[in-house]
Every structure is written in C-alpha cells, then in structure tokens.
Write a protein that holds these residues in place. Structure first.
Motif, PDB file in Angstrom:
ATOM      1  N   MET A   1     -52.607  -7.403 -38.729  1.00 51.53           N
ATOM      2  CA  MET A   1     -53.371  -8.391 -37.960  1.00 51.53           C
ATOM      3  C   MET A   1     -52.518  -9.009 -36.857  1.00 51.53           C
ATOM      4  O   MET A   1     -53.032  -9.421 -35.821  1.00 51.53           O
ATOM      5  CB  MET A   1     -53.921  -9.485 -38.877  1.00 51.53           C
ATOM      6  N   GLY A   2     -51.209  -9.076 -37.068  1.00 55.92           N
ATOM      7  CA  GLY A   2     -50.318  -9.586 -36.026  1.00 55.92           C
ATOM      8  C   GLY A   2     -50.226  -8.649 -34.836  1.00 55.92           C
ATOM      9  O   GLY A   2     -49.943  -9.072 -33.711  1.00 55.92           O
ATOM     10  N   ARG A   3     -50.475  -7.370 -35.051  1.00 52.65           N
ATOM     11  CA  ARG A   3     -50.408  -6.387 -33.970  1.00 52.65           C
ATOM     12  C   ARG A   3     -51.686  -6.340 -33.144  1.00 52.65           C
ATOM     13  O   ARG A   3     -51.694  -5.772 -32.058  1.00 52.65           O
ATOM     14  CB  ARG A   3     -50.152  -5.000 -34.549  1.00 52.65           C
ATOM     15  N   VAL A   4     -52.768  -6.892 -33.639  1.00 59.61           N
ATOM     16  CA  VAL A   4     -54.040  -6.840 -32.928  1.00 59.61           C
ATOM     17  C   VAL A   4     -53.969  -7.735 -31.704  1.00 59.61           C
ATOM     18  O   VAL A   4     -53.531  -8.883 -31.769  1.00 59.61           O
ATOM     19  CB  VAL A   4     -55.200  -7.292 -33.851  1.00 59.61           C
ATOM     20  N   ASP A   5     -54.404  -7.192 -30.567  1.00 61.91           N
ATOM     21  CA  ASP A   5     -54.379  -7.956 -29.324  1.00 61.91           C
ATOM     22  C   ASP A   5     -55.766  -7.873 -28.692  1.00 61.91           C
ATOM     23  O   ASP A   5     -56.212  -6.800 -28.288  1.00 61.91           O
ATOM     24  CB  ASP A   5     -53.328  -7.384 -28.371  1.00 61.91           C
ATOM     25  N   PHE A   6     -56.449  -9.001 -28.638  1.00 57.39           N
ATOM     26  CA  PHE A   6     -57.772  -9.059 -28.042  1.00 57.39           C
ATOM     27  C   PHE A   6     -57.647  -9.506 -26.588  1.00 57.39           C
ATOM     28  O   PHE A   6     -57.074 -10.575 -26.324  1.00 57.39           O
ATOM     29  CB  PHE A   6     -58.663 -10.053 -28.779  1.00 57.39           C
ATOM     30  N   PRO A   7     -58.167  -8.734 -25.641  1.00 58.43           N
ATOM     31  CA  PRO A   7     -58.117  -9.187 -24.242  1.00 58.43           C
ATOM     32  C   PRO A   7     -59.096 -10.347 -24.046  1.00 58.43           C
ATOM     33  O   PRO A   7     -60.236 -10.291 -24.494  1.00 58.43           O
ATOM     34  CB  PRO A   7     -58.551  -7.951 -23.449  1.00 58.43           C
ATOM     35  N   GLU A   8     -58.626 -11.373 -23.413  1.00 58.33           N
ATOM     36  CA  GLU A   8     -59.453 -12.555 -23.187  1.00 58.33           C
ATOM     37  C   GLU A   8     -59.554 -12.821 -21.691  1.00 58.33           C
ATOM     38  O   GLU A   8     -58.613 -12.578 -20.939  1.00 58.33           O
ATOM     39  CB  GLU A   8     -58.854 -13.777 -23.880  1.00 58.33           C
ATOM     40  N   SER A   9     -60.691 -13.338 -21.264  1.00 50.40           N
ATOM     41  CA  SER A   9     -60.832 -13.721 -19.869  1.00 50.40           C
ATOM     42  C   SER A   9     -60.074 -15.026 -19.644  1.00 50.40           C
ATOM     43  O   SER A   9     -59.671 -15.700 -20.584  1.00 50.40           O
ATOM     44  CB  SER A   9     -62.306 -13.880 -19.515  1.00 50.40           C
ATOM     45  N   GLU A  10     -59.929 -15.383 -18.374  1.00 49.11           N
ATOM     46  CA  GLU A  10     -59.126 -16.568 -18.056  1.00 49.11           C
ATOM     47  C   GLU A  10     -59.736 -17.842 -18.614  1.00 49.11           C
ATOM     48  O   GLU A  10     -59.054 -18.647 -19.206  1.00 49.11           O
ATOM     49  CB  GLU A  10     -58.971 -16.673 -16.541  1.00 49.11           C
TER      50      GLU A  10
END
Length: 84
Positions: free
Chosen positions: A55-64
């Motif tokens: 779960m620490g490796r998961v990276d969700f792209p987020e808008s500004e």
C-alpha cells in the motif's frame, strides 16, 4: 520488605488443589493447538506487513485542486439541466 517465598508458597498451596480438580478426561488444545495458533498469528502478521509495504508503493495521481474543479463542473451541469 515482605518475604516473597512465603507468599509464593501460600499461592502454590491454593493452586495445587485447583489443578487436581481438573477433569483428566477433558479435551484441551494442548501443544498442537498452541503451535497452530502461533503459526496462524505469524501468518497474519506477515500478511499485514506485506500489505502495508504494498500500500505504501501505491501512487494515485491527483489533480492540483480537485475541490474547485469538481464544484464548477457540477454547477455548470446543474445549470444546463435547468435551462434545457
């Protein structure tokens, strides 16, 4: 300081009759039950540790700024529905 050996011997005299009152025909988990429980506990600990690492490796792209953009689009869609 009180003598600890006297209190320990007093405790043992009270516990020994309790141990004799146990039914010897009674089924208990024993050593095998403890080993199975310990293996299951270690497996759960290992799975939790692995899950935490993944779960620490998961990276969700987020808008500004997702709150502002979502609010405007929602208002425009609601306004268009009222007009049409």
């Amino acid at each position: 300081m009180p003598d600890m050996s006297a209190s320990a011997s007093l405790a043992m005299t009270h516990l020994v009759p309790l141990a004799k009152e146990l039914d010897e025909d009674k089924v208990t988990p024993g050593v095998l039950g403890f080993i199975v429980f310990a293996v299951m506990a270690l497996a759960v600990w290992g799975l939790m540790k692995s899950m935490n690492r993944h779960m620490g490796r998961v990276d969700f792209p987020e808008s500004e700024d997702p709150g502002v953009r979502g609010g405007r689009e929602g208002a425009e869609v609601a306004g268009a529905e009222k007009q049409g």
